[in-house]
Design an enzyme around this catalytic site. Sequence first.
Site, PDB file in Angstrom:
ATOM      1  N   SER A 143       0.867  -1.180   0.000  1.00 37.65           N
ATOM      2  CA  SER A 143       0.000   0.000   0.000  1.00 37.65           C
ATOM      3  C   SER A 143       0.899   1.223   0.000  1.00 37.65           C
ATOM      4  O   SER A 143       2.078   1.126   0.379  1.00 37.65           O
ATOM      5  CB  SER A 143      -0.849  -0.011   1.279  1.00 37.65           C
ATOM      6  OG  SER A 143      -1.497   1.231   1.470  1.00 37.65           O
ATOM      7  N   TYR A 156      -2.225  -1.439  10.394  1.00 39.67           N
ATOM      8  CA  TYR A 156      -2.156  -1.534   8.933  1.00 39.67           C
ATOM      9  C   TYR A 156      -0.839  -0.958   8.419  1.00 39.67           C
ATOM     10  O   TYR A 156      -0.142  -1.583   7.607  1.00 39.67           O
ATOM     11  CB  TYR A 156      -3.352  -0.777   8.343  1.00 39.67           C
ATOM     12  CG  TYR A 156      -3.541  -0.921   6.856  1.00 39.67           C
ATOM     13  CD1 TYR A 156      -4.281  -1.977   6.328  1.00 39.67           C
ATOM     14  CD2 TYR A 156      -3.008   0.013   5.971  1.00 39.67           C
ATOM     15  CE1 TYR A 156      -4.477  -2.102   4.957  1.00 39.67           C
ATOM     16  CE2 TYR A 156      -3.205  -0.105   4.608  1.00 39.67           C
ATOM     17  CZ  TYR A 156      -3.942  -1.166   4.103  1.00 39.67           C
ATOM     18  OH  TYR A 156      -4.126  -1.286   2.743  1.00 39.67           O
TER      19      TYR A 156
HETATM   20  P1  NAD Z   1     -11.419  -6.377  -0.034  1.00 40.66           P
HETATM   21  O1  NAD Z   1     -12.001  -6.275   1.333  1.00 40.66           O
HETATM   22  O2  NAD Z   1     -12.279  -6.029  -1.209  1.00 40.66           O
HETATM   23  O3  NAD Z   1     -10.834  -7.837  -0.269  1.00 40.66           O
HETATM   24  C1  NAD Z   1     -10.102  -8.500   0.711  1.00 40.66           C
HETATM   25  C2  NAD Z   1     -10.024  -9.972   0.366  1.00 40.66           C
HETATM   26  O4  NAD Z   1      -9.322 -10.651   1.419  1.00 40.66           O
HETATM   27  C3  NAD Z   1     -11.378 -10.650   0.248  1.00 40.66           C
HETATM   28  O5  NAD Z   1     -11.350 -11.610  -0.783  1.00 40.66           O
HETATM   29  C4  NAD Z   1     -11.544 -11.340   1.604  1.00 40.66           C
HETATM   30  O6  NAD Z   1     -12.429 -12.438   1.587  1.00 40.66           O
HETATM   31  C5  NAD Z   1     -10.114 -11.779   1.850  1.00 40.66           C
HETATM   32  N1  NAD Z   1      -9.831 -12.093   3.250  1.00 40.66           N
HETATM   33  C6  NAD Z   1     -10.125 -11.341   4.348  1.00 40.66           C
HETATM   34  N2  NAD Z   1      -9.711 -11.983   5.454  1.00 40.66           N
HETATM   35  C7  NAD Z   1      -9.144 -13.152   5.046  1.00 40.66           C
HETATM   36  C8  NAD Z   1      -8.545 -14.237   5.734  1.00 40.66           C
HETATM   37  N3  NAD Z   1      -8.425 -14.255   7.064  1.00 40.66           N
HETATM   38  N4  NAD Z   1      -8.080 -15.265   5.003  1.00 40.66           N
HETATM   39  C9  NAD Z   1      -8.189 -15.279   3.639  1.00 40.66           C
HETATM   40  N5  NAD Z   1      -8.751 -14.259   2.950  1.00 40.66           N
HETATM   41  C10 NAD Z   1      -9.222 -13.219   3.652  1.00 40.66           C
HETATM   42  O7  NAD Z   1     -10.096  -5.482   0.007  1.00 40.66           O
HETATM   43  P2  NAD Z   1      -9.241  -4.767  -1.154  1.00 40.66           P
HETATM   44  O8  NAD Z   1      -9.464  -3.311  -1.055  1.00 40.66           O
HETATM   45  O9  NAD Z   1      -9.429  -5.449  -2.447  1.00 40.66           O
HETATM   46  O10 NAD Z   1      -7.774  -5.015  -0.585  1.00 40.66           O
HETATM   47  C11 NAD Z   1      -6.913  -6.014  -1.091  1.00 40.66           C
HETATM   48  C12 NAD Z   1      -5.482  -5.675  -0.672  1.00 40.66           C
HETATM   49  O11 NAD Z   1      -5.106  -4.421  -1.220  1.00 40.66           O
HETATM   50  C13 NAD Z   1      -5.286  -5.566   0.837  1.00 40.66           C
HETATM   51  O12 NAD Z   1      -4.059  -6.121   1.221  1.00 40.66           O
HETATM   52  C14 NAD Z   1      -5.276  -4.065   1.061  1.00 40.66           C
HETATM   53  O13 NAD Z   1      -4.554  -3.709   2.204  1.00 40.66           O
HETATM   54  C15 NAD Z   1      -4.581  -3.600  -0.209  1.00 40.66           C
HETATM   55  N6  NAD Z   1      -4.823  -2.213  -0.534  1.00 40.66           N
HETATM   56  C16 NAD Z   1      -6.092  -1.748  -0.745  1.00 40.66           C
HETATM   57  C17 NAD Z   1      -6.271  -0.415  -1.063  1.00 40.66           C
HETATM   58  C18 NAD Z   1      -7.625   0.141  -1.320  1.00 40.66           C
HETATM   59  O14 NAD Z   1      -7.738   1.375  -1.402  1.00 40.66           O
HETATM   60  N7  NAD Z   1      -8.654  -0.656  -1.464  1.00 40.66           N
HETATM   61  C19 NAD Z   1      -5.181   0.449  -1.150  1.00 40.66           C
HETATM   62  C20 NAD Z   1      -3.907  -0.051  -0.929  1.00 40.66           C
HETATM   63  C21 NAD Z   1      -3.740  -1.392  -0.624  1.00 40.66           C
END
Ligand code: NAD
Length: 261
Positions: A143, A156
């Site tokens: 991130s 985080y």
């Molecule tokens: P999201 O909530 O849409 O998806 C998260 C996924 O992780 C889902 O498929 C969920 O079922 C799975 N998950 C949650 N807990 C779990 C567990 N214990 N075991 C296995 N799977 C599990 O989130 P997202 O926004 O798509 O984020 C995905 C990644 O991107 C994360 O690591 C997040 O930190 C990173 N990220 C997101 C953003 C953003 O703005 N959305 C920005 C930077 C980084």
Amino acid sequence: MSLKGKSAVVTGSTSGIGLGIARALAGAGADIMLNGFGDAGEIEQIRAGLETEFGVKTAFSGVDLTKGDQAKKLVTDAEAAFGKVDILVNNAGIQTVAPVDEFPEDRWELIVALNLSSNFYTTKAALPGMKQRGWGRIINIASAHGLVASPYKAAYVAAKHGVVGFTKVVALETAEQGITCNAICPGFVKTPLVEGQIGEQAKANNMTEEQVVREVILASQPTKKFVEVDDLGALSVFLAGDHAGSITGAALQVDGGWVAR
Ligand code: NAD
């Protein structure tokens, strides 16, 4: 079809960025092991849909990646399903927003376990096969918060900084073995994870959700636009391909200029 014949594990791929990356890798021809939580019927639709749309093999494992043994099992299950794991995308992540002195301790433990430690366990399990074949791609979805901080996101930010450091170590250890390990550092992407934060931040700051988007979330993103899931998918396909063989140990910002400030 640059990834035809390759197989990939994408953690947290039932939603958001992980699903976008799984779709992009499948679109490039890779077989895909999906993982994550959610409605069983919807997940089966996603899995079968990828097979029909892209003509690749798919499998699904609902293991809980906060448990080290289950994280390792995800990789061994994928090896059993496809014969090998060439591409590992560590994407699953969760968030909690609270001041440090009020931060719920169980959430600290869970966030560090999922957002950081699961990357260690899956990588540990995937590396022996990659080393044996002399080829591998590890992509860790960190991130912008792996490079800079924001208030109220202690677990985080700590975990994501850890992911960037872990990425560098794996890159150095595997540099001569045809394996690359990189972190992608997205800014804000409008996924269910961020939609949840909009509500939490609105409550914490006594603001409307529209104000939170404009004045809090996209305040740090100079483009004032959310990052697109498809752009992260396309970058993952590039990093997984042969032309990215010299990119390793990098923390690639896809953040609309956030970290340039
Ligand atoms: P999201 O909530 O849409 O998806 C998260 C996924 O992780 C889902 O498929 C969920 O079922 C799975 N998950 C949650 N807990 C779990 C567990 N214990 N075991 C296995 N799977 C599990 O989130 P997202 O926004 O798509 O984020 C995905 C990644 O991107 C994360 O690591 C997040 O930190 C990173 N990220 C997101 C953003 C953003 O703005 N959305 C920005 C930077 C980084």
